[in-house]
Design an enzyme around this catalytic site. Structure first.
Site, PDB file in Angstrom:
ATOM      1  N   GLY A  18       4.206  -9.543  -0.780  1.00 30.09           N
ATOM      2  CA  GLY A  18       3.564  -9.582   0.530  1.00 30.09           C
ATOM      3  C   GLY A  18       2.329  -8.717   0.575  1.00 30.09           C
ATOM      4  O   GLY A  18       1.816  -8.282  -0.448  1.00 30.09           O
ATOM      5  N   LYS A  70       2.431  -1.288  -5.037  1.00 28.55           N
ATOM      6  CA  LYS A  70       1.191  -1.426  -4.279  1.00 28.55           C
ATOM      7  C   LYS A  70       0.062  -0.873  -5.138  1.00 28.55           C
ATOM      8  O   LYS A  70       0.084   0.298  -5.514  1.00 28.55           O
ATOM      9  CB  LYS A  70       1.277  -0.657  -2.964  1.00 28.55           C
ATOM     10  CG  LYS A  70       2.362  -1.134  -2.017  1.00 28.55           C
ATOM     11  CD  LYS A  70       2.364  -0.290  -0.749  1.00 28.55           C
ATOM     12  CE  LYS A  70       3.440  -0.772   0.220  1.00 28.55           C
ATOM     13  NZ  LYS A  70       3.448   0.026   1.471  1.00 28.55           N
ATOM     14  N   ASP A  80      -6.852   8.931   8.845  1.00 29.11           N
ATOM     15  CA  ASP A  80      -6.455  10.342   8.945  1.00 29.11           C
ATOM     16  C   ASP A  80      -7.608  11.254   8.530  1.00 29.11           C
ATOM     17  O   ASP A  80      -7.434  12.168   7.718  1.00 29.11           O
ATOM     18  CB  ASP A  80      -5.224  10.605   8.078  1.00 29.11           C
ATOM     19  CG  ASP A  80      -4.478  11.872   8.502  1.00 29.11           C
ATOM     20  OD1 ASP A  80      -4.684  12.321   9.652  1.00 29.11           O
ATOM     21  OD2 ASP A  80      -3.702  12.407   7.694  1.00 29.11           O
TER      22      ASP A  80
END
Length: 291
Positions: free
Chosen positions: A10, A31, A112
């Site tokens: 995904g 990832k 961030d």
């Protein structure tokens, strides 16, 4: 591990997620896209990774001067970052964000941006670190909803329901105010706890010296300070529609540096007079727009 990225599981915040097998026994989700495709002089580089039994680690380049927050707070000794150095650090950080927003496809939102994530090398070049909360999105998806609020209190975009580069712009505005003032982003001991509200309040008095970090002892050109303040407040506008993009931010900061250089040797009294002249044109009731 992924057998040449054979099976896709995904899409995640770091990019595509692949099926993998660790040491032939443990199934894992891998990832890889974000860290592999991000390369810029103002972003901390991923050097490699370590996989030794129970020891897993990502290996980044060493930033020998630590983070910006420590330098502003004085944790690195008694040395004070000069105003010109602070401007260069701000430009470096802005260039890194500009690359994430416009140099990557799909674009990346850091989510961030803060002083502890701005690292400095031995020459005080600034690089943005910590992509743990970063997300990528396709062109045209800039207004997509984000299901999870991410970031650090005080730096968070008031429009937290949106995942867009303008969220980084807001956080950068807070960072720039921190660089200028050396004030905590949130301080309950102030009349106004949040740094944007405090700056707006002090600006009503028209005295830039009460805003700028007192550790600088007036060694700055007030014109560049006012331009930087105007830019910071514009970036931190509660409405994302009225914030500049990072390309405009880079341009304005470079203009701040240009206006600083010719005036570095001028008498400080002239700087004070200049600040008072500019204060009459600075509207503290409305967040100023980018030039």
């Amino acid at each position: 591990m992924t057998k040449k990225f054979q099976k896709t599981l995904g899409e995640g915040g770091f990019g595509t997620v692949y099926y993998g097998n660790l040491n032939g026994s443990e199934q894992v989700a891998v990832k890889v896209e974000l860290l592999l495709r991000v390369h810029h002089i103002n972003l901390v580089s991923l050097v490699g990774y370590c996989d030794e039994r129970d020891h897993l680690a990502l290996i980044y380049e060493c930033m020998s001067n630590g983070d910006l927050k420590d330098h502003l707070s004085g944790k690195h000794g008694n040395s004070v970052l000069k105003w010109s150095t602070r401007l260069r650090i701000a430009v470096d950080a802005a260039l890194g964000l500009e690359y994430l927003h416009y140099g990557c496809r799909p674009s990346i939102v850091h989510r961030d941006v803060k002083s502890t994530n701005i690292l400095l090398d031995d020459q005080f070049m600034a690089k943005i670190a910590d992509f743990g909360l970063s997300r990528s999105f396709q062109i045209g998806e800039e207004s997509q909803a984000s299901t999870v609020v991410a970031g650090t209190l005080g730096y968070l975009d008031p429009e937290t329901c949106r995942l867009a580069e303008m969220s980084d712009v807001y956080s950068f505005g807070i960072l720039l105010l921190e660089i200028i003032t050396n004030q905590n982003v949130i301080d309950q001991g102030r009349e106004k706890a949040h740094i944007t509200e405090w700056v707006a309040l002090v600006l009503k008095g028209g005295d830039v010296a009460k805003i700028v970090d007192p550790n600088l002892h007036g060694e700055y050109n007030s014109r560049s300070v006012w331009r930087a303040l105007e830019l910071a407040m514009s970036c931190a506008n509660p409405s994302s529609e009225h914030r500049p993009n990072m390309s405009h931010v880079v341009t304005d900061l470079k203009e701040c540096i240009s206006s600083e250089k010719p005036m570095q040797c001028m008498d400080h009294d002239m700087n004070s007079n200049s600040s008072l002249e500019q204060s009459s044109n600075f509207d503290t009731e409305v967040v100023p727009s980018a030039r």
